[in-house]
Design a protein around this motif. Structure first.
Motif, short mmCIF file in Angstrom:
data_model
loop_
_atom_site.label_atom_id
_atom_site.label_comp_id
_atom_site.label_asym_id
_atom_site.label_seq_id
_atom_site.Cartn_x
_atom_site.Cartn_y
_atom_site.Cartn_z
N ALA A 162 1.66 -8.08 3.34
CA ALA A 162 1.99 -6.68 3.66
C ALA A 162 0.79 -5.82 3.31
N GLN A 163 0.89 -4.54 3.60
CA GLN A 163 -0.11 -3.58 3.15
C GLN A 163 0.58 -2.31 2.71
N VAL A 164 -0.05 -1.61 1.77
CA VAL A 164 0.53 -0.38 1.25
C VAL A 164 -0.52 0.72 1.29
N GLU A 165 -0.07 1.95 1.48
CA GLU A 165 -0.95 3.10 1.38
C GLU A 165 -1.15 3.39 -0.10
N ASP A 166 -2.38 3.27 -0.57
CA ASP A 166 -2.70 3.49 -1.97
C ASP A 166 -3.55 4.76 -2.05
N LEU A 167 -2.92 5.87 -2.37
CA LEU A 167 -3.56 7.18 -2.21
C LEU A 167 -3.84 7.84 -3.55
N TRP A 168 -4.78 8.79 -3.52
CA TRP A 168 -5.05 9.60 -4.71
C TRP A 168 -3.87 10.53 -4.96
N MET A 169 -3.48 10.65 -6.22
CA MET A 169 -2.37 11.53 -6.59
C MET A 169 -2.68 12.26 -7.87
N ALA A 170 -2.06 13.42 -8.03
CA ALA A 170 -2.26 14.21 -9.25
C ALA A 170 -1.06 15.12 -9.45
N SER A 171 -0.90 15.58 -10.67
CA SER A 171 0.14 16.55 -10.97
C SER A 171 -0.23 17.91 -10.38
N PRO A 172 0.74 18.66 -9.86
CA PRO A 172 0.45 20.02 -9.39
C PRO A 172 -0.16 20.90 -10.48
N SER A 173 0.08 20.54 -11.75
CA SER A 173 -0.47 21.35 -12.85
C SER A 173 -1.99 21.30 -12.91
N LEU A 174 -2.60 20.31 -12.29
CA LEU A 174 -4.07 20.24 -12.27
C LEU A 174 -4.69 21.26 -11.32
N LYS A 175 -3.84 21.80 -10.43
CA LYS A 175 -4.29 22.82 -9.47
C LYS A 175 -5.51 22.34 -8.67
N MET A 176 -5.36 21.15 -8.11
CA MET A 176 -6.43 20.58 -7.27
C MET A 176 -6.55 21.36 -5.97
N PRO A 177 -7.74 21.43 -5.38
CA PRO A 177 -7.88 22.11 -4.08
C PRO A 177 -7.00 21.46 -3.02
N ARG A 178 -6.52 22.26 -2.09
CA ARG A 178 -5.69 21.73 -1.01
C ARG A 178 -6.53 21.03 0.06
N ARG A 179 -7.80 21.35 0.10
CA ARG A 179 -8.67 20.71 1.09
C ARG A 179 -9.02 19.29 0.62
N ALA A 180 -9.59 18.51 1.55
CA ALA A 180 -10.02 17.16 1.21
C ALA A 180 -11.27 17.19 0.33
N ASP A 250 8.49 13.60 -3.92
CA ASP A 250 9.64 14.37 -3.42
C ASP A 250 10.18 15.32 -4.48
N LYS A 251 10.11 14.93 -5.75
CA LYS A 251 10.59 15.77 -6.84
C LYS A 251 9.58 16.83 -7.26
N GLY A 252 8.40 16.80 -6.67
CA GLY A 252 7.37 17.76 -7.04
C GLY A 252 6.61 17.40 -8.30
N LEU A 253 6.78 16.18 -8.80
CA LEU A 253 6.07 15.76 -10.00
C LEU A 253 4.62 15.39 -9.69
N LEU A 254 4.39 14.95 -8.49
CA LEU A 254 3.05 14.56 -8.05
C LEU A 254 2.79 15.11 -6.66
N ARG A 255 1.51 15.21 -6.31
CA ARG A 255 1.15 15.51 -4.93
C ARG A 255 -0.05 14.66 -4.53
N ILE A 256 -0.17 14.42 -3.25
CA ILE A 256 -1.27 13.62 -2.73
C ILE A 256 -2.54 14.46 -2.74
N VAL A 257 -3.61 13.89 -3.24
CA VAL A 257 -4.93 14.52 -3.22
C VAL A 257 -5.70 13.90 -2.06
N ARG A 258 -6.03 14.69 -1.08
CA ARG A 258 -6.76 14.17 0.08
C ARG A 258 -8.24 14.00 -0.24
N SER A 259 -8.84 13.01 0.36
CA SER A 259 -10.27 12.79 0.22
C SER A 259 -10.86 12.56 1.60
N ASP A 260 -12.17 12.73 1.68
CA ASP A 260 -12.87 12.50 2.95
C ASP A 260 -14.01 11.51 2.71
#
Length: 307
Positions: A162-180, A250-260
């Motif tokens: 199989a394969q899985v999407e293994d993505l960067w993630m962080a807490s919203p409290s880190l206030k990471m930029p929304r851009r990649a 989904d609970k808002g505990l984490l969000r995906i951090v996009r990269s380029d």
């Protein structure tokens, strides 16, 4: 010419394992029996097939020509035994190594299904980091390992499970930029990762180097339970399996951090010695492919998962 399967087995495993004694252990017989079968084979062929060297056994020119034919013959015999046997139930002990992510998601369902289909088969699961599983596989302590990676050497058969999407993630409290983020920008933030021994590190090593990702502040742990909780608590960015971590997103505990660029999917493979002729192997691998589901089970598994 009157070759026998026992002679071809003795030759094949002696050549692969580079040892008469190791072949004897593999075939559950004595070293003298292996030597006798090889002597008979060489009498039939009229030429030696193996030479003793200081570092082990070495194929002769005739042996090099015979090896792929012997492998093909033994695989065909196994197929005949497996497909035409009246009793299709597997039995014996089968040792399988899996990573923690598998253990926390689909391993239990896989074991239940295997027991239903083959009640005489005793499964011994081992849960460990991927590179440690491979070491156990190399030393024949386990029969099969399922872990990240697409190639583990020519001595091993690797089948994609199989394969899985293994993505960067962080807490919203880190206030990471929304851009990649560009690869070099990761050096501006603390990064959490799995420690040495994780096959995921090996899987992404070349990709990270190719795109110039920089990590200055790294916290490593061999427990993704800790990794997940540290990430949720805002200690840094980590790379985790999307399917398993989706409830936290989904609970808002984490969000995906996009990269380029974004990380490519992580491939999980079933890996085993190419010379492991076992009726159980193909069925266990195919059942693993049918069973894998990396999503979290309705609140049962609330801890992290290592790759």
């Amino acid at each position: 010419m009157n070759l026998t399967f026992k002679q071809l087995e003795a030759f094949f495993f002696s050549a692969r394992l580079q040892s008469f004694s190791a072949a004897a252990v593999k075939l559950h017989t004595t070293q003298s029996a292996i030597s006798k079968r090889l002597a008979e084979l060489e009498d039939v062929l009229g030429a030696p097939v193996l030479h003793r060297k200081s570092k082990g056994l070495e194929l002769t020119p005739v042996g090099r020509r015979l090896l792929p034919l012997a492998e093909e013959t033994l695989r065909l015999r196994l197929r005949i035994e497996t497909e035409l046997s009246v009793d299709q139930t597997l039995e014996g002990t089968f040792r399988i190594g899996v990573t923690e992510l598998i253990a926390l998601t689909w391993l239990t369902g896989f074991i239940k299904r295997l027991q239903e289909l083959h009640p005489k088969l005793i499964l011994e699961p081992v849960v460990d980091a991927g590179l440690h599983l491979f070491q156990s596989l190399e030393s024949h302590k386990i029969d099969l390992a399922i872990m990240p990676g697409v190639y583990w050497g020519k001595q091993f058969t690797t089948v994609k499970v199989a394969q899985v999407e293994d993505l960067w993630m962080a807490s919203p409290s880190l206030k990471m930029p929304r851009r990649a983020l560009k690869p070099e920008e990761f050096a501006l933030y603390p990064v959490l990762e799995q420690s040495t021994g994780a096959a995921k590190n090996k899987f992404y090593e070349a990709w990270l180097a190719q795109h110039g990702f920089k990590f200055n502040k790294v916290f490593a742990t061999n427990s993704t339970t800790v990794l997940r909780e540290l990430t949720i608590s805002g200690f840094g960015i980590s790379q985790m399996a999307l399917e398993y971590m989706q409830p936290d997103i989904d609970k808002g505990l984490l969000r995906i951090v996009r990269s380029d660029p974004m990380p490519p999917p992580m491939v999980y493979s079933a890996v085993y010695h190419s010379d492991n002729f076992s009726p159980a192997m193909d069925r266990v691998v195919q059942l693993a492919i049918a069973s894998c589901d990396f999503s979290r089970r309705s609140g049962i598994h609330e801890k992290g998962a290592a790759a």
